[in-house]
Motif scaffolding. Structure first.
Motif, PDB file in Angstrom:
ATOM      1  N   THR A 122       0.821  -1.210   0.000  1.00 31.03           N
ATOM      2  CA  THR A 122       0.000   0.000   0.000  1.00 31.03           C
ATOM      3  C   THR A 122       0.857   1.263   0.000  1.00 31.03           C
ATOM      4  N   THR A 129      -2.286   0.472  -6.510  1.00 31.69           N
ATOM      5  CA  THR A 129      -2.231  -0.587  -5.499  1.00 31.69           C
ATOM      6  C   THR A 129      -2.757  -1.903  -6.062  1.00 31.69           C
ATOM      7  N   ASP A 325      -7.689  -2.394   1.069  1.00 31.29           N
ATOM      8  CA  ASP A 325      -6.881  -1.177   1.057  1.00 31.29           C
ATOM      9  C   ASP A 325      -7.740   0.051   0.794  1.00 31.29           C
ATOM     10  N   LYS A 333      -3.423   0.626   7.641  1.00 31.79           N
ATOM     11  CA  LYS A 333      -3.284  -0.281   6.503  1.00 31.79           C
ATOM     12  C   LYS A 333      -2.781  -1.655   6.964  1.00 31.79           C
TER      13      LYS A 333
END
Length: 392
Positions: A122, A129, A325, A333
């Motif tokens: 991330t 991502t 995410d 995260k």
């Protein structure tokens, strides 16, 4: 005060490949080694696998917390040290009860590493991502294909040789961590000794679809795990051989390695259809068990079932990481990538036990029907909850 930068993708991919290759030298031989060499029952082997998976869950959970609230680099460094120590221990101590103790140590370290790698994904700034998770999924499966392929040739020379090669891979992984992960603590500016800012709250409208996805992942892996446990017995009982069973997994690996690059190429389009990708992949995994209802002694139907399962897996796994995410607040995260990894490990831990109970008390047919119904009902509930979230 030091300004931190995002993780270079190439070292993230290299780390994922090495960590998964090292792990895949170990897990395929666990049940066979416990049963055939150490003379333990299949129930004992199942309990060892359960304990190993629970240690992975513990590593996922602690890893997510440490990643967010302590240090990105030191979390994965601790994980790499633990797997190096665990494989060294198993290289010299692989009897009973040292073998299961070493496996649990490796499981905890791998849990830390998996969560850290997914969380570092991330932090990559020059790629989407979703693209990073697609390539990570490809690299991890490439490592598993290579590891599971080679272990069959190395095991005849002794299990210590298997752990020695695994140790070498983990040492290289540790070197990469020390050299290239050190200066990548994310995008925030950190002062040594300063308190971290309070973590952002996850709002209720995001929490519900996130929990629904995690529930789907648990259900998915409970039944996916049947392929690594009870379906092997089912194939043998229907007159097929272990060689037939192994080739089914070869098909799984080849399909992932060949198809995943195309998925990565169309990442932008797939990202814009992320939710449909999740629904479609989960439904395909559920449908794969319908084929098993008619498989019997027909080897090609087992291959067809695995092909459907693999396509569903390719659709779901990277998309699930991207979905998590997208919903995770800044500063958490690691926590929520750890939750996703924990859901996977929990499903894998429960799968063999639940499957064995259904088979013992009812039948294989009931197992396959329940697999389809449970997965489809879970994804239907997920779609309803997610639809409400998208309307917000």
């Amino acid at each position: 005060m030091t300004k931190q930068t995002g993780m270079p993708a190439k070292w993230l991919f290299a780390g994922s490949f090495l960590a998964n290759t090292g792990t895949s030298f170990i897990w395929p031989l666990t049940t066979i080694y416990l049963h055939d060499t150490l003379g333990k029952s299949l129930i004992v082997a199942g309990l060892v696998l359960l304990c190993n998976s629970l240690c992975v869950v513990l590593g996922n959970t602690i890893g997510g917390f440490l990643y967010d609230r302590w240090s990105h680099f030191y979390t994965i460094l601790v994980g790499s040290i633990i797997v190096i120590f665990g494989s060294t221990f198993l290289m010299f101590n692989n009897g009973w009860p040292a073998f299961p103790l070493g496996l649990m140590l490796l499981g905890f370290g791998n849990g830390l590493n998996l969560t850290s790698i997914n969380s570092f994904a991330t932090e990559v700034k020059n790629k989407r991502t979703s693209y990073i998770f697609n390539v990570l999924y490809f690299m991890s499966n490439l490592g598993m294909v290579i590891g599971t392929l080679l272990v069959g040739y190395i095991l005849p020379y002794g299990i210590s040789k298997v752990f020695a090669i695994s140790l070498v891979l983990f040492i290289i992984f540790g070197i990469i961590v020390v050299l290239f992960y050190r200066n990548h603590e994310g995008t925030r500016t950190i002062s040594r000794g300063a308190a971290l800012p309070p973590a952002e709250k996850l709002t209720a409208d995001k929490l519900r679809p996130l929990l629904a996805l995690l529930f789907n992942i648990i259900v998915l892996w409970i039944f996916y795990e049947q392929w690594q446990s009870n379906i092997a017995t089912f194939m043998v009982e229907n007159g097929l051989s272990i060689k037939h069973y192994s080739s089914v997994w070869t098909l799984n690996g080849i399909m992932i390695v060949l198809i995943q690059p195309f998925m990565t190429y169309f990442d932008e389009w797939l990202m814009s259809h992320l939710h449909m990708r999740l629904y479609g992949g989960l439904c395909l995994i559920g449908a794969s068990f319908i084929v098993l209802l008619f498989a019997g002694a027909h080897y090609y139907l087992f291959m067809a079932s695995m092909a459907i399962l693999t396509i569903g897996e390719i659709l779901v796994n990277p998309a699930a990481s991207t979905f998590v995410d997208n919903l995770s607040p800044a500063g958490q995260k690691g926590r929520f990538q750890g939750s996703l990894a924990s859901a996977t490990s929990l499903g894998r831990a429960l799968g063999p036990v639940i499957g064995a109970m259904i088979i013992d008390y009812i039948s294989y047919t009931s197992l396959f029907i329940l697999a389809t119904l449970c997965i489809w009902l879970a994804v239907f509930g997920f779609s309803l909850i997610n639809r409400h979230y998208l309307r917000q």
